[in-house]
Design a protein around this motif. Structure first.
Motif, PDB file in Angstrom:
ATOM      1  N   TRP A   1      -3.621   6.153   0.213  1.00  0.00           N
ATOM      2  CA  TRP A   1      -4.124   5.354  -0.892  1.00  0.00           C
ATOM      3  C   TRP A   1      -4.251   6.109  -2.211  1.00  0.00           C
ATOM      4  O   TRP A   1      -4.141   5.488  -3.277  1.00  0.00           O
ATOM      5  CB  TRP A   1      -5.486   4.766  -0.520  1.00  0.00           C
TER       6      TRP A   1
ATOM      7  N   ASN B   1      -1.248  -0.090  -6.154  1.00  0.00           N
ATOM      8  CA  ASN B   1      -1.175   0.634  -4.887  1.00  0.00           C
ATOM      9  C   ASN B   1      -2.048   0.015  -3.806  1.00  0.00           C
ATOM     10  O   ASN B   1      -1.697   0.043  -2.626  1.00  0.00           O
ATOM     11  CB  ASN B   1      -1.527   2.102  -5.110  1.00  0.00           C
ATOM     12  N   LEU B   2      -3.178  -0.570  -4.171  1.00  0.00           N
ATOM     13  CA  LEU B   2      -3.988  -1.273  -3.185  1.00  0.00           C
ATOM     14  C   LEU B   2      -3.249  -2.502  -2.649  1.00  0.00           C
ATOM     15  O   LEU B   2      -3.390  -2.861  -1.477  1.00  0.00           O
ATOM     16  CB  LEU B   2      -5.321  -1.699  -3.803  1.00  0.00           C
TER      17      LEU B   2
END
Length: 215
Positions: free
Chosen positions: A54, A95-96
């Motif tokens: 993450w 990115n999440l």
């Protein structure tokens, strides 16, 4: 205005694969070291998995290059739709949402989204207003780094002087073609009205040197 050339599915896939190999290599190396540390080592390994999954892309996207190592090797970077550097909030968002892009299997939604859009955006890019683009190859600074100042061929209003100086400041970050295109707009100041090309560009930049007081 900066030229943005969106990167397609193939180069982004190669960049993703390179980054995946880098992350797997790090995990493997840490796993070997963690094996002799017992429970603490296992905890460290799980924390590293989370960080690489993450935070790895976010950390690299917020650097000056705007790209993970894989993207840098493929000549790519992540920017906002405006061409400005990506913001922390946008990087986190894109990115999440990789979790949504992964669905229903192996980034199926991401692949479909990229194939049907001209800007090759995946869902995370749509939500974050970001683009993955090719890094522009800058014009060689050696071409105009040591120019002899040239007096303007006409009177230049103050705001036009500022524009010419700004062009000279941006020159190292522009492609050769884009630099020639913008310089052609300012060609009258060097006595080259209606002309364009590398020689005209050099003369316009030489006038910029004169405007900066380097006479």
């Amino acid at each position: 205005m900066l030229e943005l050339r969106p990167a397609g599915l193939a180069p982004r896939f190669y960049a993703f694969t390179l980054d995946l190999l880098i992350r797997l290599s790090l995990l493997y190396a840490v796993a070997i070291a963690a094996a002799v540390m017992g429970g603490i080592g296992l905890a460290i390994w799980f924390i590293l998995i989370f960080a690489l999954e993450w935070l790895y892309p976010v950390v690299f996207e917020l650097t000056q290059s705007g790209a993970t190592p894989g993207k840098r090797l493929m000549g790519l970077k992540v920017v906002m739709d405006s061409g400005l550097p990506i913001t922390p909030a946008a990087s986190l968002t894109r990115n999440l949402l990789r979790a949504a892009d992964f669905l229903p299997l192996l980034y199926g939604f991401a692949v479909v989204s990229m194939l049907v859009r001209r800007d090759f955006k995946r869902l995370g890019d749509l939500a974050a207003a970001t683009l993955v683009v090719y890094r522009l190859k800058p014009a060689s600074s050696a071409t105009f780094g040591d120019l002899e100042p040239l007096a303007p061929a006409m009177w230049i209003a103050p705001h036009d002087q500022a524009a010419v100086i700004a062009l000279a400041a941006r020159a190292p970050r522009l492609t050769r073609d884009r630099l020639d295109e913008l310089a052609a707009l300012a060609a009258p100041i060097s006595g080259d009205t209606g002309k364009s090309g590398p020689e005209v560009t050099l003369r316009v930049l030489a006038v910029a040197q004169w405007l900066l007081g380097r006479r």
